[in-house]
Design an enzyme around this catalytic site. Structure first.
Site, PDB file in Angstrom:
ATOM      1  N   LYS A   1       0.812  -1.237   0.000  1.00 26.55           N
ATOM      2  CA  LYS A   1       0.000   0.000   0.000  1.00 26.55           C
ATOM      3  C   LYS A   1       0.842   1.283   0.000  1.00 26.55           C
ATOM      4  CE  LYS A   1      -3.446  -0.589  -0.709  1.00 26.55           C
ATOM      5  NZ  LYS A   1      -3.802  -1.038  -2.086  1.00 26.55           N
ATOM      6  N   GLY A   2       2.119   1.139  -0.302  1.00 24.02           N
ATOM      7  CA  GLY A   2       2.976   2.324  -0.325  1.00 24.02           C
ATOM      8  C   GLY A   2       2.913   3.082  -1.638  1.00 24.02           C
ATOM      9  N   GLY A   3       2.345   2.417  -2.670  1.00 17.63           N
ATOM     10  CA  GLY A   3       2.342   3.010  -4.004  1.00 17.63           C
ATOM     11  C   GLY A   3       3.197   2.169  -4.948  1.00 17.63           C
TER      12      GLY A   3
ATOM     13  N   LYS B   1      -6.755   1.170  -6.842  1.00 14.15           N
ATOM     14  CA  LYS B   1      -5.655   2.034  -6.395  1.00 14.15           C
ATOM     15  C   LYS B   1      -6.169   3.457  -6.307  1.00 14.15           C
ATOM     16  CE  LYS B   1      -2.856  -1.453  -6.737  1.00 14.15           C
ATOM     17  NZ  LYS B   1      -2.315  -2.103  -5.545  1.00 14.15           N
ATOM     18  N   GLY B   2      -6.063   4.028  -5.115  1.00 13.27           N
ATOM     19  CA  GLY B   2      -6.560   5.389  -4.917  1.00 13.27           C
ATOM     20  C   GLY B   2      -8.013   5.391  -4.462  1.00 13.27           C
ATOM     21  N   ARG B   3      -8.348   4.455  -3.600  1.00 12.32           N
ATOM     22  CA  ARG B   3      -9.729   4.386  -3.078  1.00 12.32           C
ATOM     23  C   ARG B   3      -9.907   5.375  -1.930  1.00 12.32           C
ATOM     24  NH1 ARG B   3     -10.516  -2.073  -3.460  1.00 12.32           N
ATOM     25  NH2 ARG B   3      -8.618  -2.119  -2.265  1.00 12.32           N
TER      26      ARG B   3
HETATM   27  P1  A3P Z   1      -5.004   3.998  -1.612  1.00 11.36           P
HETATM   28  O1  A3P Z   1      -5.797   3.145  -2.536  1.00 11.36           O
HETATM   29  O2  A3P Z   1      -5.170   3.658  -0.203  1.00 11.36           O
HETATM   30  O3  A3P Z   1      -5.183   5.473  -1.852  1.00 11.36           O
HETATM   31  P2  A3P Z   1       0.039  -0.273  -3.706  1.00 11.36           P
HETATM   32  O4  A3P Z   1       0.098  -0.254  -5.210  1.00 11.36           O
HETATM   33  O5  A3P Z   1       1.374  -0.494  -3.075  1.00 11.36           O
HETATM   34  O6  A3P Z   1      -1.030  -1.189  -3.221  1.00 11.36           O
HETATM   35  O7  A3P Z   1      -0.349   1.184  -3.240  1.00 11.36           O
HETATM   36  C1  A3P Z   1      -1.636   1.717  -3.482  1.00 11.36           C
HETATM   37  C2  A3P Z   1      -1.568   3.188  -3.218  1.00 11.36           C
HETATM   38  O8  A3P Z   1      -0.862   3.854  -4.272  1.00 11.36           O
HETATM   39  C3  A3P Z   1      -2.927   3.852  -3.236  1.00 11.36           C
HETATM   40  O9  A3P Z   1      -3.455   3.733  -1.938  1.00 11.36           O
HETATM   41  C4  A3P Z   1      -2.625   5.287  -3.670  1.00 11.36           C
HETATM   42  O10 A3P Z   1      -2.717   6.223  -2.629  1.00 11.36           O
HETATM   43  C5  A3P Z   1      -1.170   5.218  -4.142  1.00 11.36           C
HETATM   44  N1  A3P Z   1      -0.910   5.873  -5.414  1.00 11.36           N
HETATM   45  C6  A3P Z   1       0.207   6.568  -5.683  1.00 11.36           C
HETATM   46  N2  A3P Z   1       0.162   7.088  -6.895  1.00 11.36           N
HETATM   47  C7  A3P Z   1      -1.016   6.700  -7.438  1.00 11.36           C
HETATM   48  C8  A3P Z   1      -1.626   6.929  -8.715  1.00 11.36           C
HETATM   49  N3  A3P Z   1      -1.027   7.677  -9.633  1.00 11.36           N
HETATM   50  N4  A3P Z   1      -2.857   6.388  -8.927  1.00 11.36           N
HETATM   51  C9  A3P Z   1      -3.457   5.656  -7.959  1.00 11.36           C
HETATM   52  N5  A3P Z   1      -2.928   5.399  -6.747  1.00 11.36           N
HETATM   53  C10 A3P Z   1      -1.716   5.914  -6.491  1.00 11.36           C
END
Ligand code: A3P
Length: 308
Positions: free
Chosen positions: A65-67, A271-273
């Site tokens: 969940k770090g991105g 991603k980005g919920r």
């Molecule tokens: P959230 O969904 O909690 O916001 P991972 O890929 O390690 O699972 O990390 C998911 C996280 O990537 C997302 O957490 C979001 O905040 C972050 N993120 C960073 N850049 C992003 C992007 N361009 N689009 C979507 N999510 C992004």
């Protein structure tokens, strides 16, 4: 009341429910000679001429969940990078590790000699086994670690598990019920343990020098991806090829998306919920517990972050 509000929040969010991230390793099997042109995989696809399969030159080791997905997809813009399509969990799952390095290499993409191969398995950062095993494979491998505010990460972790459980019709709980037990912070909650960055980093530093682990600021990557990607290019000794026009802000998604090879794409909807609003007293408890760990992490990596 908090419980009720959380339930209402998540009922509204159900329309965002998305499938869990693909964790399954690729199933295509290949013959042992992996040089392009001398072998074909069993599905019959011939590899592009001049390409071969190679163990990764760099691994995104986490944090969950770090991105990590955003980082991998953004690195994939670079013409000299070939990224693996799936998370392999080679070094942290015994049953995969037992299959051997050839099996692992088979799961990497075909790449040209000038390209570097990158895979990501976010579970590695918190795995007690991964550092030693990765070093045994390649002691000079370049490791990428993307971190975000650890309290924010706990909420993101909870949100992912919440939706995965909804998908598989398992019962769900409000985040406060998981974070607090008998009036105190429940430090046994796995999502909290994964956010103890100092604990996990100490394990990596037993096997790799700090210079071999590049830390990407996941909070910065969200708001301003280019500078973070340029630092990664330098760390990987890649020529600078990622430019500002490779990114555009998508108002609907609320995140940066990628423009490359004439295509525009955003990350998957998982991603980005939106996150649930966490009771402020509980959040304070969590933040103050993490604070000491954060400071210990700053000392380890000789760098600070804007984590609250
Ligand atoms: P959230 O969904 O909690 O916001 P991972 O890929 O390690 O699972 O990390 C998911 C996280 O990537 C997302 O957490 C979001 O905040 C972050 N993120 C960073 N850049 C992003 C992007 N361009 N689009 C979507 N999510 C992004």
């Amino acid at each position: 009341m908090a419980c009720f509000l959380a339930s209402v929040f998540f009922l509204v969010l159900q329309s965002y429910a998305a499938p869990p991230e693909l964790l399954q390793a690729a199933v295509t099997l290949h013959t042992l000679d992996l040089e392009a042109g001398t072998s074909a995989n069993v599905s019959g696809d011939l590899p592009p001429p001049g390409t071969s399969k190679r163990a990764p030159h760099s691994i995104i080791i986490g944090v969950r969940k770090g991105g990590t997905r955003a980082l991998l997809e953004m690195l994939d813009i670079h013409p000299e990078v070939a990224v693996a399509a799936t998370e392999v969990h080679f070094f942290d799952w015994d049953e995969n590790y037992a299959k051997g390095f050839e099996w692992y290499r088979d799961l990497m993409p075909y790449s040209y000699p000038r390209q570097i191969t990158v895979e990501k398995t976010p579970g590695y950062f918190t795995s007690p086994l991964a550092p030693e095993r990765i070093r045994a494979m390649n002691s000079s491998i370049k490791l990428l670690l993307i971190l975000r505010d650890p309290a924010e990460r706990v909420v993101s972790d909870y949100t992912q598990v919440y939706f995965n459980r909804l998908e598989s019709h398992k019962p769900v709980q409000a985040i406060e019920n998981l974070l607090v037990r008998n009036g105190a912070l429940n430090t046994r909650y796995k999502a909290i343990h994964r956010s103890l960055y100092d604990v996990h980093m100490r394990n990596w530093l037993r096997h790799f020098p700090l210079e071999q682990i590049h830390i990407v600021d996941g909070d910065t990557l969200i708001h301003d991806p280019l500078p973070e990607l340029q630092k990664v290019e330098r760390f990987l000794n890649l020529p600078p090829r990622i430019v500002s026009s490779n990114f555009y802000f998508n108002q609907t998604k609320g995140f940066y998306c990628i423009r490359s090879d004439g295509r525009e794409r955003c990350l998957h909807e998982s991603k980005g919920r939106p996150h649930p609003a966490v009771n402020s007293t509980v959040l304070q408890k969590l933040r103050s517990y993490l604070r000491e760990h954060n400071h210990s992490f700053y000392r380890l990596v000789k760098r600070t972050f804007d984590w609250q």
